[in-house]
Design an enzyme around this catalytic site. Structure first.
Site, PDB file in Angstrom:
ATOM      1  N   LYS A  48       0.853  -1.194   0.000  1.00 47.96           N
ATOM      2  CA  LYS A  48       0.000   0.000   0.000  1.00 47.96           C
ATOM      3  C   LYS A  48       0.885   1.239   0.000  1.00 47.96           C
ATOM      4  O   LYS A  48       1.480   1.601   0.996  1.00 47.96           O
ATOM      5  CB  LYS A  48      -0.924   0.069   1.221  1.00 47.96           C
ATOM      6  CG  LYS A  48      -1.996   1.142   0.976  1.00 47.96           C
ATOM      7  CD  LYS A  48      -2.597   1.728   2.222  1.00 47.96           C
ATOM      8  CE  LYS A  48      -1.844   2.880   2.809  1.00 47.96           C
ATOM      9  NZ  LYS A  48      -1.760   4.102   1.985  1.00 47.96           N
ATOM     10  N   PRO A  49       0.950   1.924  -1.157  1.00 52.99           N
ATOM     11  CA  PRO A  49       1.726   3.170  -1.196  1.00 52.99           C
ATOM     12  C   PRO A  49       0.949   4.299  -0.538  1.00 52.99           C
ATOM     13  O   PRO A  49      -0.221   4.138  -0.158  1.00 52.99           O
ATOM     14  CB  PRO A  49       1.862   3.453  -2.697  1.00 52.99           C
ATOM     15  CG  PRO A  49       1.289   2.287  -3.408  1.00 52.99           C
ATOM     16  CD  PRO A  49       0.390   1.570  -2.453  1.00 52.99           C
ATOM     17  N   GLY A  71       3.707   4.787  12.700  1.00 55.07           N
ATOM     18  CA  GLY A  71       4.403   3.535  13.041  1.00 55.07           C
ATOM     19  C   GLY A  71       3.906   2.974  14.362  1.00 55.07           C
ATOM     20  O   GLY A  71       3.686   1.761  14.504  1.00 55.07           O
ATOM     21  N   GLU A  75      10.307  16.678  13.784  1.00 51.51           N
ATOM     22  CA  GLU A  75      10.724  16.421  12.404  1.00 51.51           C
ATOM     23  C   GLU A  75       9.879  17.327  11.508  1.00 51.51           C
ATOM     24  O   GLU A  75       8.659  17.173  11.448  1.00 51.51           O
ATOM     25  CB  GLU A  75      10.487  14.950  12.031  1.00 51.51           C
ATOM     26  CG  GLU A  75      11.002  14.631  10.649  1.00 51.51           C
ATOM     27  CD  GLU A  75      10.662  13.212  10.193  1.00 51.51           C
ATOM     28  OE1 GLU A  75       9.527  12.770  10.398  1.00 51.51           O
ATOM     29  OE2 GLU A  75      11.557  12.566   9.618  1.00 51.51           O
ATOM     30  N   GLU A 116      10.550   1.584   9.752  1.00 48.30           N
ATOM     31  CA  GLU A 116      11.573   2.606   9.436  1.00 48.30           C
ATOM     32  C   GLU A 116      10.873   3.948   9.565  1.00 48.30           C
ATOM     33  O   GLU A 116      10.005   4.270   8.753  1.00 48.30           O
ATOM     34  CB  GLU A 116      12.103   2.427   8.013  1.00 48.30           C
ATOM     35  CG  GLU A 116      12.818   1.108   7.760  1.00 48.30           C
ATOM     36  CD  GLU A 116      14.188   1.030   8.386  1.00 48.30           C
ATOM     37  OE1 GLU A 116      14.607   1.993   9.064  1.00 48.30           O
ATOM     38  OE2 GLU A 116      14.831  -0.016   8.220  1.00 48.30           O
ATOM     39  N   LEU A 117      11.233   4.731  10.577  1.00 46.54           N
ATOM     40  CA  LEU A 117      10.418   5.896  10.924  1.00 46.54           C
ATOM     41  C   LEU A 117      11.180   7.220  10.748  1.00 46.54           C
ATOM     42  O   LEU A 117      12.136   7.286   9.992  1.00 46.54           O
ATOM     43  CB  LEU A 117       9.891   5.719  12.356  1.00 46.54           C
ATOM     44  CG  LEU A 117       9.186   4.380  12.610  1.00 46.54           C
ATOM     45  CD1 LEU A 117       8.775   4.248  14.069  1.00 46.54           C
ATOM     46  CD2 LEU A 117       7.985   4.199  11.697  1.00 46.54           C
ATOM     47  N   CYS A 121      13.893  11.205   5.548  1.00 46.81           N
ATOM     48  CA  CYS A 121      14.059  10.775   6.931  1.00 46.81           C
ATOM     49  C   CYS A 121      15.492  10.982   7.394  1.00 46.81           C
ATOM     50  O   CYS A 121      15.759  11.194   8.564  1.00 46.81           O
ATOM     51  CB  CYS A 121      13.674   9.313   7.060  1.00 46.81           C
ATOM     52  SG  CYS A 121      14.575   8.258   5.917  1.00 46.81           S
TER      53      CYS A 121
HETATM   54  P1  NAD Z   1       2.832   8.607   7.135  1.00 45.46           P
HETATM   55  O1  NAD Z   1       3.189   7.917   8.378  1.00 45.46           O
HETATM   56  O2  NAD Z   1       1.844   9.703   7.160  1.00 45.46           O
HETATM   57  O3  NAD Z   1       2.278   7.582   6.044  1.00 45.46           O
HETATM   58  C1  NAD Z   1       3.033   6.461   5.613  1.00 45.46           C
HETATM   59  C2  NAD Z   1       2.096   5.422   5.052  1.00 45.46           C
HETATM   60  O4  NAD Z   1       1.290   4.909   6.096  1.00 45.46           O
HETATM   61  C3  NAD Z   1       1.120   5.935   3.997  1.00 45.46           C
HETATM   62  O5  NAD Z   1       0.993   4.949   2.998  1.00 45.46           O
HETATM   63  C4  NAD Z   1      -0.167   6.099   4.777  1.00 45.46           C
HETATM   64  O6  NAD Z   1      -1.322   6.011   3.983  1.00 45.46           O
HETATM   65  C5  NAD Z   1      -0.071   4.916   5.713  1.00 45.46           C
HETATM   66  N1  NAD Z   1      -0.870   4.997   6.933  1.00 45.46           N
HETATM   67  C6  NAD Z   1      -1.217   6.098   7.644  1.00 45.46           C
HETATM   68  N2  NAD Z   1      -1.940   5.746   8.733  1.00 45.46           N
HETATM   69  C7  NAD Z   1      -2.045   4.400   8.720  1.00 45.46           C
HETATM   70  C8  NAD Z   1      -2.649   3.437   9.573  1.00 45.46           C
HETATM   71  N3  NAD Z   1      -3.287   3.807  10.677  1.00 45.46           N
HETATM   72  N4  NAD Z   1      -2.561   2.128   9.259  1.00 45.46           N
HETATM   73  C9  NAD Z   1      -1.905   1.740   8.159  1.00 45.46           C
HETATM   74  N5  NAD Z   1      -1.303   2.601   7.292  1.00 45.46           N
HETATM   75  C10 NAD Z   1      -1.363   3.914   7.580  1.00 45.46           C
HETATM   76  O7  NAD Z   1       4.230   9.061   6.557  1.00 45.46           O
HETATM   77  P2  NAD Z   1       4.489   9.952   5.311  1.00 45.46           P
HETATM   78  O8  NAD Z   1       4.054  11.332   5.687  1.00 45.46           O
HETATM   79  O9  NAD Z   1       3.935   9.300   4.086  1.00 45.46           O
HETATM   80  O10 NAD Z   1       6.076   9.880   5.190  1.00 45.46           O
HETATM   81  C11 NAD Z   1       6.921  10.737   5.864  1.00 45.46           C
HETATM   82  C12 NAD Z   1       7.489  10.076   7.098  1.00 45.46           C
HETATM   83  O11 NAD Z   1       8.147   8.871   6.745  1.00 45.46           O
HETATM   84  C13 NAD Z   1       8.534  10.930   7.772  1.00 45.46           C
HETATM   85  O12 NAD Z   1       8.342  10.884   9.160  1.00 45.46           O
HETATM   86  C14 NAD Z   1       9.837  10.242   7.406  1.00 45.46           C
HETATM   87  O13 NAD Z   1      10.889  10.472   8.295  1.00 45.46           O
HETATM   88  C15 NAD Z   1       9.426   8.819   7.373  1.00 45.46           C
HETATM   89  N6  NAD Z   1      10.371   8.037   6.570  1.00 45.46           N
HETATM   90  C16 NAD Z   1      11.230   7.169   7.187  1.00 45.46           C
HETATM   91  C17 NAD Z   1      12.164   6.460   6.434  1.00 45.46           C
HETATM   92  C18 NAD Z   1      13.164   5.510   7.077  1.00 45.46           C
HETATM   93  O14 NAD Z   1      13.753   4.719   6.361  1.00 45.46           O
HETATM   94  N7  NAD Z   1      13.373   5.577   8.374  1.00 45.46           N
HETATM   95  C19 NAD Z   1      12.205   6.639   5.062  1.00 45.46           C
HETATM   96  C20 NAD Z   1      11.323   7.546   4.483  1.00 45.46           C
HETATM   97  C21 NAD Z   1      10.389   8.228   5.247  1.00 45.46           C
END
Ligand code: NAD
Length: 506
Positions: free
Chosen positions: A189-190, A247, A397, A264-265, A298
């Site tokens: 799921k993207p 996460g 962040e 990975e957060l 991230c």
């Molecule tokens: P997000 O947490 O808002 O969303 C990520 C994904 O999770 C999306 O596909 C979203 O639809 C899904 N999602 C949201 N709520 C959910 C739930 N309750 N259950 C299941 N899926 C759910 O993150 P974002 O805004 O898309 O990405 C940015 C964040 O990702 C930043 O905090 C960044 O640091 C982190 N990130 C971490 C890494 C790493 O490798 N540590 C890499 C890239 C991005």
């Protein structure tokens, strides 16, 4: 696309009207359902529509993945045959790199030059994990007299893989490659903001010969599609890349069914510039560490800690360079900074300028929507000088082209500031003094320390975060641990004595 006027992009490759799910190798065509516009952040135009997968559609995707795992060829293939398919995926991704790059650029606003690197990485992920899977070893034990015991690794099952919007191809490919290389199947799921390149990527997997059902795609919001996926009883493990709060929600949902998670957060990584550093390189590293990927990474070195003796000069030169960064159309090769991914995100990042002011931080540069753009979520490269690491601009962040500087007086203080964070993803250290390098790298609590370099990803090594930056690691050994089960089999070498229940005569 014309970034200055906001006129719609000149299509270079076809863009689907509807982004749907792709289940068992077929795009779904169910009518109705919730729709979400897919927006190009450079022009604010709607370039497609996403049809959200509801719980029923998620169920169909999980069932397809289950069928492919429980009865399909993928986990039962010889590793050489599986490796051939993974290599073909690599080749097909490379052959279609321009189309993937266009779709990703259109939807994320990341500069094209940067996306080309992501696609090279994505293709390499499949090659690399094919190699890892093909060199998996077992263990044997003969210590127990009369018995041979051996340990094999088996695929774990069906993965729920959830990806973010900031670098979809690089990050989703990592999740998928680590999962399927070992014979698992999955549902991906993207992010609902950036589904375009993801649909094409999964189609390409099938064009490369991946059996149907091994990778299924569902699209939609986290609150609908994501939660249905994570809590589905047919899922065996969850791989998530995204924000820390999400996460935590995902881990608690998965925990109710005892599903293991790799997370990975987020990060708020310290970038320590020591007086012994090669300051030219440290400057390049500090600018690249915060402004590459439109600041949405991230790994960003978003807290730049500079020693007082060099602070004025370093910060002055940083600001001068930041003001010369080329902001513009992400499809142009010369663009260094494109638009942020979506409107709410731009507003959130901009809101930190007010937060900084209210905390008494000095605005060094930027802080506004970039002038000269009629349309598009463009923001000036921004930098502030904070008063203390307790400030929100040092703790939160921000995830945009927003650097926060702090000035320190001793290495002890710099290390303490680096560690005074809920996150611990990476840290950067710029120093030629070996003792400084060794102390900082030993004492900073982060999963990766980059010394005199930035953003180098060694796939063989573990990658992941301390503290709220994650749970678990990706990498040659760590991914094997997460995506396989160990099975211990014990066989007697000679018939071993067995209990004799019921043999005694009364
Ligand atoms: P997000 O947490 O808002 O969303 C990520 C994904 O999770 C999306 O596909 C979203 O639809 C899904 N999602 C949201 N709520 C959910 C739930 N309750 N259950 C299941 N899926 C759910 O993150 P974002 O805004 O898309 O990405 C940015 C964040 O990702 C930043 O905090 C960044 O640091 C982190 N990130 C971490 C890494 C790493 O490798 N540590 C890499 C890239 C991005």
């Amino acid at each position: 696309m014309n970034a200055a006027t906001g006129s719609p992009p000149r299509p270079q490759f076809p863009v689907v009207d509807r982004v749907t799910s792709l289940i068992a190798g077929q795009r779904t065509s169910a009518p109705g359902g919730h729709e979400i516009p897919v927006i190009c952040p450079a022009t604010e135009t709607v370039v497609s529509r996403l049809r959200e997968a509801d719980a029923q559609e998620v169920d169909a995707a999980v069932r397809a993945a289950r069928e492919a795992f429980d009865r399909g060829p993928w986990p039962r293939m010889t590793i050489d045959d599986r490796k051939d398919v993974l290599y073909r995926i690599r080749d097909v991704m490379r052959a279609n790199a321009q189309e993937l790059a266009y779709l990703e650029c259109l939807n994320t606003g990341l500069p094209l030059a940067r996306i080309r690197d992501h696609i090279a990485r994505a293709a390499r992920n499949f090659e690399f994990f094919a190699e890892v899977a093909s060199t998996l070893k077992g263990e044997t034990y003969t210590g127990l007299k009369g018995f041979l015991t051996y340990v094999t690794r088996e695929p774990k099952g069906v993965g729920a893989l959830i990806a973010p919007w900031n670098a979809p191809l690089a990050l989703a490919s990592m999740r998928v490659a680590t999962c399927i290389a070992f014979g698992n199947t999955c549902v991906l799921k993207p992010s609902e903001y950036t589904p375009l390149s993801m649909l094409r990527m999964v189609e390409l997997f099938h064009e490369a010969g991946l059996p149907p059902g091994v990778v299924n795609l569902v699209n939609g919001r986290g609150s609908v599609t994501g939660t249905a996926l994570v809590s589905h009883p047919g899922i065996d493990m969850v791989g998530f890349t995204g924000g820390t709060h999400t996460g935590a929600a995902i881990m608690s949902a998965a925990g109710r069914h005892l599903k293991p998670c790799i997370l990975e957060l987020g990060g708020k990584s310290a970038n320590i510039v020591h007086p012994s550093a090669n300051l030219e390189r440290a400057l390049d590293g500090a600018l690249g560490g915060i402004y590459s990927n439109n600041g949405q990474q991230c790994l960003a070195g978003s807290r730049i800690l500079v020693h007082r003796s060099i602070a004025d000069e370093f910060i002055g030169r940083f600001v001068e360079r930041a003001q010369r960064i080329r902001i513009g159309d992400p499809l142009e090769d010369t663009t260094e900074l494109g638009p942020l991914a979506y409107r709410d995100h731009l507003e959130r990042v901009l809101s930190y300028v007010e937060v900084a002011r209210s905390e008494g931080a000095e605005l060094l540069t930027g802080g506004r929507r970039a002038p000269g753009f009629a349309k598009g979520y463009y923001m000036e490269p921004t930098a502030v000088l904070a008063k203390s690491n307790a400030a929100r601009v040092c703790q939160d962040e921000i995830f945009g082209p927003f650097a926060t500087f702090l000035v320190y007086d001793s290495l002890d203080e710099a290390i303490a500031i680096a560690n005074d964070s809920p996150f611990g993803l990476v840290a950067y250290v710029w120093a030629e003094d070996l003792n400084v390098v060794m102390r900082a790298s030993r004492e900073i609590r982060a999963g990766t320390i980059w010394v005199n370099t930035t953003l180098v990803r060694e796939l063989r090594a573990p990658f992941g975060g301390y503290k709220q930056s994650g749970v678990g690691r990706d990498g040659a050994t760590a991914s094997v641990e997460f995506f396989t089960e160990q099975k211990t089999t014990t066989i007697p070498i000679d018939p071993a004595p067995l209990p004799q229940f019921g043999r005694q005569t009364r």
